[in-house]
Enzyme design. Structure first.
Site, PDB file in Angstrom:
ATOM      1  N   HIS A 149      -3.820 -22.321  29.204  1.00 35.70           N
ATOM      2  CA  HIS A 149      -4.169 -21.370  28.133  1.00 35.70           C
ATOM      3  C   HIS A 149      -3.986 -19.884  28.461  1.00 35.70           C
ATOM      4  CE1 HIS A 149      -6.133 -24.935  26.515  1.00 35.70           C
ATOM      5  NE2 HIS A 149      -6.749 -24.294  25.564  1.00 35.70           N
ATOM      6  N   HIS A 201      -0.802 -24.028  24.061  1.00 28.16           N
ATOM      7  CA  HIS A 201      -1.712 -23.688  22.956  1.00 28.16           C
ATOM      8  C   HIS A 201      -1.156 -22.459  22.257  1.00 28.16           C
ATOM      9  CE1 HIS A 201      -4.965 -23.147  20.274  1.00 28.16           C
ATOM     10  NE2 HIS A 201      -5.835 -23.878  20.934  1.00 28.16           N
ATOM     11  N   GLU A 327      -8.589 -33.632  19.378  1.00 22.65           N
ATOM     12  CA  GLU A 327      -8.997 -32.543  18.485  1.00 22.65           C
ATOM     13  C   GLU A 327      -7.979 -32.381  17.354  1.00 22.65           C
ATOM     14  OE1 GLU A 327     -11.602 -29.491  20.728  1.00 22.65           O
ATOM     15  OE2 GLU A 327      -9.632 -29.378  21.657  1.00 22.65           O
ATOM     16  N   GLU A 343     -12.448 -29.558  12.898  1.00 22.02           N
ATOM     17  CA  GLU A 343     -12.976 -28.380  13.596  1.00 22.02           C
ATOM     18  C   GLU A 343     -12.934 -27.133  12.703  1.00 22.02           C
ATOM     19  OE1 GLU A 343     -11.019 -27.702  17.347  1.00 22.02           O
ATOM     20  OE2 GLU A 343     -11.853 -25.679  17.510  1.00 22.02           O
ATOM     21  N   CYS A 345     -12.400 -24.129  13.501  1.00 23.05           N
ATOM     22  CA  CYS A 345     -11.216 -23.308  13.821  1.00 23.05           C
ATOM     23  C   CYS A 345      -9.988 -23.796  13.063  1.00 23.05           C
ATOM     24  CB  CYS A 345     -10.879 -23.395  15.311  1.00 23.05           C
ATOM     25  SG  CYS A 345     -11.942 -22.426  16.366  1.00 23.05           S
ATOM     26  N   CYS A 411     -15.339 -21.762  20.474  1.00 20.97           N
ATOM     27  CA  CYS A 411     -14.176 -21.133  19.830  1.00 20.97           C
ATOM     28  C   CYS A 411     -14.417 -20.891  18.346  1.00 20.97           C
ATOM     29  CB  CYS A 411     -12.937 -21.999  20.017  1.00 20.97           C
ATOM     30  SG  CYS A 411     -13.215 -23.735  19.639  1.00 20.97           S
ATOM     31  N   CYS A 412     -15.268 -21.737  17.724  1.00 22.58           N
ATOM     32  CA  CYS A 412     -15.388 -21.677  16.265  1.00 22.58           C
ATOM     33  C   CYS A 412     -16.186 -20.480  15.735  1.00 22.58           C
ATOM     34  CB  CYS A 412     -16.002 -22.969  15.739  1.00 22.58           C
ATOM     35  SG  CYS A 412     -15.022 -24.438  16.133  1.00 22.58           S
TER      36      CYS A 412
END
Ligand code: FUB
Ligand code: ZN
Length: 647
Positions: A149, A201, A327, A343, A345, A411-412
């Site tokens: 990442h 990503h 995911e 999710e 995000c 992350c959300c």
């Protein structure tokens, strides 16, 4: 009224494209979005900073101290959540910056400056910037683009830097990130001597387009283009990179590069696969690049992928990515309710993609999906108090789901925060001759159409009511075309200008009505979207929803919660003939329209210890109240269902 420099349109490049409104020019001064935007500004942004501090996320920036023990352990993939802590404060800075642009706040700015100062100090001499690798493993930087990442994190810092620069005019963070991008340009590319890689990503691609729109430096656009074009080229860079690390490519935890949409070149992809957030970020960049590079092949790929997502893989809430294991996506029509990953995000990022598609192709099929996530599968990700969240947005629960204050992988929260703090940009777009209204909700907007400055006052109770008033304040009479989205859910629409009806049979293209005239001060457009309660059925291939029905009114999807019903909604059977009514309940979580009716409830009192028997359960009438799905889990915990058995 004069055209203020704050509202100058960005310079257009390539083909004509709609320009989203300046988010700061759209003020939610009433209606549905007022309290949400205020809550996010006043509660979400400060509490998220607090959590980032409490949970050790900002500690990673103490470059002058030895790195402490890991806050998040290494997973089987070799990744620790801590590898991408930079992305979390990057997204937080972005969200905070959007609020700063409208509501200057010295204390908040100081918090961002403190982070920027540390980032600048920690940045390596060659421009490299990633807190994990600088502090912990400088020799391993750029050795594992598949898992670690690095560019994802830099991309979020870059988006934060652009937003902060645009909010404050301060260049420091932007310059730090331009140096980081210079470093990436020197390291990656198809030119001899460079690494021919790209991050698994996606994120840097769309961030680079944002940077390019500020700098107009063609190298920034070229790098974004390179990353998108390179993706999925075989033999895979990730195989080569794994071998260089002394690993076998076969040991890849996720087994297939479809996980990262890197299994084939992007222009050949037909089905949306893999990790949902990654896919949405990639497609957002592709939509941007289709415009910036005047490249119809990217738009064609996006169109195919969009149709695949919407026609076969999207929850009724706009949630996407059913499976926790990747995911993301599994097989088409696989849309389980209780185990939905969906999710936050991913829903937010579908909003990004849909919005970008509408800027290059004004078609309500895109903005319909933006609206769906906005009122349902993305908004459900944040509580009404603004400081509790869902990561997974399930469509059914037996009471085991709770909103949390902070997440193991948070992350959300910052994603929903940046979505809501920049909401104004999603409402309107303009080009030199048109003003497009994509979304409805009370606000006052300052917009530029060609050379004309237009103030537009939108008043409505939407999404609770389909009547909308749009009033114009223009400096001088101004000729342009008003484009009004007719929502896909609406079966009966009426529009009038200064009391004169518009013939919608003659003027709707791709779901947008077009009204061309010379607009004058005080002109009023009135819109009426009829908003009955509707029953929604899923495609028969969605086996989970067979024999079931969902309730929707306008853009809002409803659910039934145990706290209202006094029992599990899974036991309800909704008669096909039952009339369902709508009522505004001012006392419900800040005010919302609820649906009411009477269903039949399966009786469990006469089953004693039997798990099975030869007679079906007897049914008795049970009045119910359904609430907007986005409001669920804000009161007592309990069961919830969107899809109900229909009899
Ligand atoms: O991997 C970075 C982010 O964390 C992803 O976008 C989310 O799905 C979560 O895994
Ligand atoms: Zn997330």
């Amino acid at each position: 009224m004069t055209s203020s420099p704050r509202f100058q349109p960005a310079r257009a490049a390539g083909r004509q494209r709609y320009r989203p409104a300046e988010h700061s020019g759209v003020v939610f001064d009433g209606g549905f979005w007022q309290s949400w935007t205020e809550t996010v500004r006043n509660v979400t942004i400060p509490t998220q900073h607090k959590r980032l501090e409490e949970e050790g996320f900002l500690e990673v920036l103490d470059f002058d101290k030895p790195a402490g023990p890991l806050v998040r352990p290494i997973q089987p993939s070799g990744l620790s959540m801590q590898h991408f802590f930079d992305s979390d404060f990057g997204k937080w800075i972005e969200a905070a910056s959007y609020t700063l642009k409208v509501h200057p706040n010295a204390a908040l700015e100081a918090k961002i400056d403190a982070i920027v100062e540390k980032l600048e100090k920690g940045q390596m001499a060659d421009g490299y910037l990633n807190s994990w690798f600088i502090r912990r493993e400088p020799d391993r930087r750029w050795t594992n683009l598949r898992d670690l990442h690095e560019m994802y994190s830099m991309g979020h810092l870059l988006e934060g830097a652009v937003a902060y620069y645009e909010a404050t005019g301060k260049r420091r963070f932007l310059d730090v990130m331009i140096r980081a991008v210079d470093h990436i340009i020197a390291t990656f590319g198809a030119e001899p001597g460079k690494l021919r890689g790209y991050d698994a990503h996606e994120e840097i691609e769309l961030a680079l387009v944002k940077l390019y729109r500020v700098t107009r430096d063609p190298r920034h656009l070229k790098l974004a283009t390179y990353f998108v074009d390179e993706r999925g080229r075989m033999p895979s860079y990730y195989d080569e990179e794994a071998r260089k690390r002394g690993e076998s490519p076969d040991d890849y935890v996720y087994k297939t590069y479809a996980y990262s949409q890197a299994h084939m070149p992007v222009r050949d992809q037909h089905q949306v696969v893999g990790h949902a957030v990654r896919a949405m970020y990639l497609f957002s960049a592709m939509a941007d690049l289709s415009h910036e590079n005047d490249d119809p092949t990217l738009k064609e790929a996006c169109d195919r992928l969009f149709d695949n997502l919407v026609g076969r893989q999207l929850y009724v809430t706009g949630g996407l990515g059913p499976s926790a294991s990747n995911e993301g996506f599994t097989r088409e029509f696989d849309l389980p309710n209780e185990t939905a990953y969906a999710e936050t995000c991913a829903a937010v990022a579908l909003g990004f993609w849909s919005h970008r598609m509408a800027q290059v192709d004004l078609d309500s099929k895109f903005t319909d999906r933006l609206e769906t996530v906005l009122y349902n599968g993305a908004l459900s990700g944040i509580s009404r108090d603004g400081e509790h969240y869902f990561y997974e947005n399930v469509l059914e629960s037996h009471g085991q789901h709770r909103r949390w204050k902070w997440h193991y992988c948070p992350c959300c929260p910052t994603n929903i925060a940046r979505f809501i703090t920049s909401l104004g940009q999603y409402f309107y777009s303009t080009d030199d001759h048109q003003l497009a209204v994509h979304l409805y909700g009370t606000n006052s907007a300052e917009l530029t159409v060609g050379n004309s400055f237009v103030r537009l006052i939108q008043e409505t109770l939407y999404p609770w009511d389909g009547d909308i008033s749009l009033r114009f304040a223009v400096e001088r009479p101004s000729r342009f075309q008003l484009r009004l989205r007719i929502p896909g859910w609406c079966r009966q629409a009426q529009i009038s200008v200064n009391g004169v009806a518009v013939d919608l049979d003659q003027c709707v293209t791709k779901g947008y009505a077009a009204i061309s005239r010379e607009w004058r001060n005080g002109d009023e457009v009135r819109i009426g979207f009829s908003m009955p309660v509707e029953r929604i059925y899923a495609h028969p291939a969605v086996s989970e929803d067979g024999g079931r029905v969902a309730l929707r009114r306008g853009p809002v999807v409803y659910c039934i919660e145990e706290t209202d019903l006094g029992g599990e909604p899974q036991r309800l059977r909704l008669p096909a003939s039952e009339e369902i009514s709508a009522r505004y309940d001012a006392a419900l979580l800040g005010g919302a329209t609820v649906l009411e009716g009477t269903a039949l409830e399966a009786d469990i009192t006469d089953w004693q210890n039997a798990l099975y028997r030869t007679a079906p359960a007897s049914l008795k009438e049970r009045p119910f109240t359904a609430i907007p799905y986005h409001l669920w889990a804000n009161r007592e915990p309990g069961a919830m269902a969107i899809w109900l058995q229909e009899v």
